[in-house]
Design an enzyme around this catalytic site. Sequence first.
Site, PDB file in Angstrom:
ATOM      1  N   ASP A   1      36.475  58.693  35.755  1.00  0.00           N
ATOM      2  CA  ASP A   1      36.948  59.311  36.486  1.00  0.00           C
ATOM      3  C   ASP A   1      37.464  59.992  35.582  1.00  0.00           C
ATOM      4  OD1 ASP A   1      37.976  60.232  39.541  1.00  0.00           O
ATOM      5  OD2 ASP A   1      36.505  61.069  38.314  1.00  0.00           O
TER       6      ASP A   1
ATOM      7  N   ASP B   1      35.221  58.536  46.003  1.00  0.00           N
ATOM      8  CA  ASP B   1      36.988  58.130  46.482  1.00  0.00           C
ATOM      9  C   ASP B   1      36.911  57.651  47.262  1.00  0.00           C
ATOM     10  OD1 ASP B   1      37.273  61.875  45.156  1.00  0.00           O
ATOM     11  OD2 ASP B   1      37.637  60.307  43.628  1.00  0.00           O
TER      12      ASP B   1
END
EC number: 3.4.23.-
Lengths: 465, 289
Positions: free
Chosen positions: A257, A383
Amino acid sequence: MTELSAHLPQFQHGQLTENFPDNHLSNTNDNSERRRHDNSERRRNDNPGSETNGQPQNNIQQVVEDEEEDEELTLKYGAKHVIMLFVPVTLCMVVVVATIKSVSFYTRKDGQLIYTPFTEETETIGQRALNSILNAAIMISVIIVMTILLVVLYKYRCYKVIHGWLIISSLLLLFFFSFIYLGEVFKTYNVAMDYITVALMIWNFGVVGMICIHWKGPLRLQQAYLIMISALMALVFIKYLPEWTAWLILAVISVYDLVAVLCPKGPLRMLVETAQERNETLFPALIYSSTMVWLVNMAEEDPEAQRKASKNSTYDKQANQPQNGDAEPDDGGFSQEWQQQRDNRIGPIESTPESRAAVQALPSNSQTSEDPEERGVKLGLGDFIFYSVLVGKASATASGDWNTTLACFVAILIGLCLTLLLLAIFKKALPALPISITFGLVFYFATDNLVQPFMDQLAFHQFYI
Amino acid sequence: MTLAVFFGCTFIAFGPALSLFLFTIARDPLRIIILIAGAFFWLVSLLLSSLIWFIAVKASDPRDEALQRGLLIFGVMFSVLLQEAFRFLYYKLLRKAIEGLVALSEDGCSPISIQQMAYVAGVGFGLMSGAFSMINLLADALGPGTVGIHGDSQLYFLTSAFMTMVLIFLHTFWGILFFHGCENQRWWEIAAVVLMHLAVSGSTFWNPLYVGSLVPSYLLMAVVGRDVGRWIPAAPVGGRGPASLQLVPVRPGEGFWGLPPGDHRPLQGPEGDFQAGTGPDAVLTRWGY
């Protein structure tokens, strides 16, 4: 729901793009990339189109003022936005932990996914470590491939493919996975239920979910659905990922990420930049958004519609040019279907110089009068999913049990807080996973191995610290 | 056992803290963040102290009971000292945060004063400490079992709940006292907090002789609470409703809950100086110093 049509351009895309996190795993990983990516789209000014909307002359000045105001206001409003994200993240985690603790289905080992083909039931620790590394490597490569595929599709404007993909995944998630979940909950509590009732319940749940997420719906309901599907997805991950693989995947994904969002050639960063160039948002329904932005003055004849109309007409002219590869401006997402919908809703509106002038003559604060507090923060659903996977795995497998769960929970919230602080300072797209997952992992292993024996001994002797 | 004990112990242990949270903290996002950060700092201190204890235990003979008990006592004391050290670190962080908030605010005043932060930090520490002590017990209380079947005390859950409650309150008071001491360089207050904490933790070594641990702790809580309570000019327990507990943009030094409406004496200048200015002096005057 007419007031909900007063979305700013990026929210209109909710009508067109059915961005939905797949429950289909390849898509999910992919979508989770997209989500994290979208999550990175948590900008304060998430309406890039707002300043360019029909008032070019005081545009620049406004932008500068807004920027300065933003300098002042960001941290002042930061606390509120942090809480706006704390609550859904907490809710998602609570749902996941409650399910893990009560429904034994999600802690039962029923095989593994095809993405993690190597088993962890090996004889030696070395073999187990090797297998989990291989599993994590395969999973991450699948994710990378899917993300790149998504970026390519997006760049070459294959919106239909993306929409179709998203619709299929959301159908699977909302209907099939929630059916399984409901079934397991009924089994846990020994509730007798007939198929007809279940069919009715799942049908209603699913259809309302599709409408809320992909089209329009009350904000709270949409948020609730996004939380529910994130929780469902996280539960699937918790069930089917073996232990070491899960921790490795979490670690590697937060690194990925970080790289994908911050590196100049990272796929997610390219995605965000492409979307910004085209002045679109990225699949709004893949992102949890804490507010919907309304227009304050709706009393006149739908200035929003007029603005949309004038914008649309500009695009219409451009759409008459021959379609070729990638250079020409597209219809900006205002596809034919959208135009038909708009026409059906508010009647055909032509853009004439008079109507455009009328729109431009509208007080400019119709856009900027949006209360700065109404500017929402967005967090990608990926997330949510990975936070919940961490906390869920902690509650499922930790020996310290509730202490570990609580520690991971606090660690993730603090990571989220720090990420939002960085966002307020740097004001650009940021990955939300690295800090939280790092804290979460550190606290999980530390609490499970160090704190738990200590607290155990303290509780045994009833000492208090 | 089961539900009755579970709910009873939960509400004994966390009821007051939960109401404190709901009435004074939950409405303001900034306070919630400070609360969670406080919990985080307590957690880090616990982690470090567990690490030390773990290393000590691994380096020692596991069969020697007295040694293990001694190591545990050492672990407890060390943990207390580390908690207070982290409280000090948190104080430093919050001071920096206040400067940041003042710089970012429109009128040069922080939206939250150091005293309010002290209170919230104390509650954060207390809640996390209580949660870590109590949650596993509560989870076990839900299931079947008999307390003290092997000859231990049958009041285990109840006393744990009461001990947790008193610790949460004490942490809150200690937070206020500690920050006040740090603000005004009154080192004896800081030392008093550390000593009190050590004393309370030490008193739990008398457990299961509960009269040796619970009674002194409650007495201490009463004494400290009374002292700290004299700080609060408009005590919310005096019958004023939740309206008095809303976050009023407080000029630093105005007092704990903010001035009552109508009384707007400016206690300090727009720069929001926390140092030995009129703010803390006003508080000290109230306290009779």
